[in-house]
Write a protein that holds these residues in place. Sequence first.
Motif, PDB file in Angstrom:
ATOM      1  N   ASP A 159       5.919  -3.572  -4.905  1.00  0.00           N
ATOM      2  CA  ASP A 159       7.490  -3.292  -4.102  1.00  0.00           C
ATOM      3  C   ASP A 159       6.924  -2.771  -3.144  1.00  0.00           C
ATOM      4  O   ASP A 159       7.223  -1.653  -1.975  1.00  0.00           O
ATOM      5  CB  ASP A 159       8.068  -1.698  -5.027  1.00  0.00           C
ATOM      6  N   GLU A 160       5.707  -2.746  -2.205  1.00  0.00           N
ATOM      7  CA  GLU A 160       5.003  -2.830  -0.911  1.00  0.00           C
ATOM      8  C   GLU A 160       5.612  -3.292   0.578  1.00  0.00           C
ATOM      9  O   GLU A 160       5.718  -4.923   0.273  1.00  0.00           O
ATOM     10  CB  GLU A 160       3.783  -2.379  -0.874  1.00  0.00           C
ATOM     11  N   GLU A 161       5.730  -2.849   1.392  1.00  0.00           N
ATOM     12  CA  GLU A 161       6.743  -4.398   2.451  1.00  0.00           C
ATOM     13  C   GLU A 161       5.312  -4.969   2.873  1.00  0.00           C
ATOM     14  O   GLU A 161       5.872  -6.232   2.515  1.00  0.00           O
ATOM     15  CB  GLU A 161       6.988  -3.657   3.759  1.00  0.00           C
ATOM     16  N   ILE A 162       4.449  -4.199   3.350  1.00  0.00           N
ATOM     17  CA  ILE A 162       3.608  -5.982   2.925  1.00  0.00           C
ATOM     18  C   ILE A 162       3.335  -6.624   2.000  1.00  0.00           C
ATOM     19  O   ILE A 162       2.952  -8.367   2.322  1.00  0.00           O
ATOM     20  CB  ILE A 162       1.797  -5.713   3.438  1.00  0.00           C
ATOM     21  N   ASP A 163       3.539  -7.031   0.466  1.00  0.00           N
ATOM     22  CA  ASP A 163       3.977  -8.034   0.007  1.00  0.00           C
ATOM     23  C   ASP A 163       4.781  -8.608  -0.081  1.00  0.00           C
ATOM     24  O   ASP A 163       4.793 -10.349  -0.672  1.00  0.00           O
ATOM     25  CB  ASP A 163       4.021  -7.137  -1.724  1.00  0.00           C
ATOM     26  N   THR A 164       5.980  -8.123   0.334  1.00  0.00           N
ATOM     27  CA  THR A 164       7.100  -9.206   1.021  1.00  0.00           C
ATOM     28  C   THR A 164       6.546 -10.145   2.164  1.00  0.00           C
ATOM     29  O   THR A 164       7.013 -11.559   1.982  1.00  0.00           O
ATOM     30  CB  THR A 164       8.405  -8.438   1.566  1.00  0.00           C
TER      31      THR A 164
END
Length: 621
Positions: A461-466
């Motif tokens: 759920d962290e932006e960096i993951d996406t």
Amino acid sequence: MAKKADKFEFQTEVNELLNLMIHSLYSNKEIFLRELISNASDALDKLNYLCLTNDEYKTLNYLPRIDISLDKDKKTLTISDNGIGMNKEDLINNLGTIARSGTKNFVKELSGEAKKDSALIGQFGVGFYSAFMVANKIEVLSKKALEDKAFLWSSDAKSYEIKESQKDIHGTTITLFLKDSEFSEFYRIEGIVKKYSNHIPYPIFADKEDYIPPKDGEKEGSYETRNVQINKASALWKLNKSNIKANEYNDFYKQISHDSTDPLAYFHTKAEGKIEYTTLFFIPATEPFDLFRVDYQSGVKLYVKSVFISDDAKELLPPFLRFVRGIIDVEDLPLNVSREILQENKIMANVKDQSVKKILTELAKIKDKDREKYIKFYKLFGKVLKEGLYGFNNDKEQILDLALFKSSKRDSLVSLKEYKEQMKEDQKSIYYISGNNESMLRNSPLLESFKKNDIEVLIMDEEIDTIVMPMVYEFDKTPIKPVNHSDIDSEIKTEEDKIDESKHTEILVKMREILKDDVKDVKLSSRLSDSAAVLIYDKNDPDFSMQTILKQMGQTNLPKVKPILEINPNHEIFEKLNKNEAMIYDISTLLLDMAKINEGMNIENPLEFSKTLTRVMLKAL
Ligand code: ADP
Ligand code: MG
């Protein structure tokens, strides 16, 4: 003839900072000395570097040193260095403004709440201006190396004056007119110097008064003043590890980082192979204020043979390690190495690679030995570390090994290794779902079949993951796949999930026709058990959360990506729909809109949606 003084106003931000510092109940006033000594040390570093690299300066003959003198009666403290010095212009630029934009922004963010701000200021290190916490008035007498004129800067924290003055040798002498006499006591000053500045590379001298007891026949003893060196002036990182205590490492960290909290960990390495170098790295326990700013400051200082070279070389470590503080000291470089050459230097490239390996390896050790500490680290810097998964780099596998994720099956964070240990026997891939809302992700229809089949899914759920996960294809030879991509369906299909497609061909053909402007395809799904439909994405298309981020990053002319609508053939809706074809238009558009809402997307035409829903409601009543 006395020269007239010029009057100046401080830049607005400086005024704000000064106000805060003087009026906030700052608990840790003694750090002003650390700041002034570190400025003196910087000034000596700068002159040292010029003497090594620039012929004009080679004629200068001086022994770098810092002197502190105290006057209890006058309530003054004076600190002098014979470093680079400042001319009038320097004084105006350095002691009247805040030049760095990062610092300026930081000051703007201060809230005015004393408690919050003093914690922030303590962490950030406010430099020269902190001296106004202990002094009503400050005088700075300075003469720049190779220049003739000296200048006297003086201020009461409201405005400042500069006038021409006299000084024998290049360097800077700062006199504090103290608010109280605490800081004019030798033992107090000696204590602070030992605590914060023991290992700056230059000697610090001060006058010490020794009591001499009465000799035979004398009634009273006497006092004798000696000028003594009060710091070790040795580079801590050059000492033998076994001779350094934890608190010495911690104090050294505070000196170089301005952080007032002990670091979470430190790694001290002496490499004696082909290339000889020493590194001392610290992992902070607090977030540096500029961690997520483009103009962040490098936290690593470069030395060559113990001589300071640079503290603004961001390329010493990759950006995904920008939270690391410390020292790199290389033996095999010429002292006059220019900062520009550093970037293409093979030795430096090698030291950098080894340093990255070392830091990642040590972090892995903490992860295995002290999970609690590691979680602390990971919550602070995991996001930054994961940036290293972007693009191509050699450390990806090691970084992946360090990454922790939320999970659909566990409350605690899990590593990919731990995930693999719990994989089902016939499970082919590591699965994840990504987006920005944890509870939405946990309840996503996309997870239904995974839940049914008891397969763990990582919740990202962290932006960096996406951003980075689409660039991560496998871990330890196991593919990593998002649950919303089209090619997963076959992997999680069990025998009982096998669908008799022929039963639904007609509906599929009709739905495809109805929705052809909005979706790439309509397919039967085996990943759903409760929900009627879900959106997935073609293997090579960016999914919704990726599209959102691309838009946020300013990519406005993205081609329209059409999702695929998967429908659940076992859902009652479709059995009934087979018998009631009059409704197929309304039901199809509603299913698509509902699937969009489930994913956090906006529906394009809410009015149309309401109308359709109303029609269906009327039918149902
Ligand atoms: P920082 O050290 O983070 O740059 P400071 O507020 O401590 O911020 O100092 C501001 C600037 O003033 C320094 O960058 C330096 O250019 C100058 N300065 C301060 N003290 C000295 C000194 N003793 N000798 C030379 N320049 C100094
Ligand atoms: Mg400073």
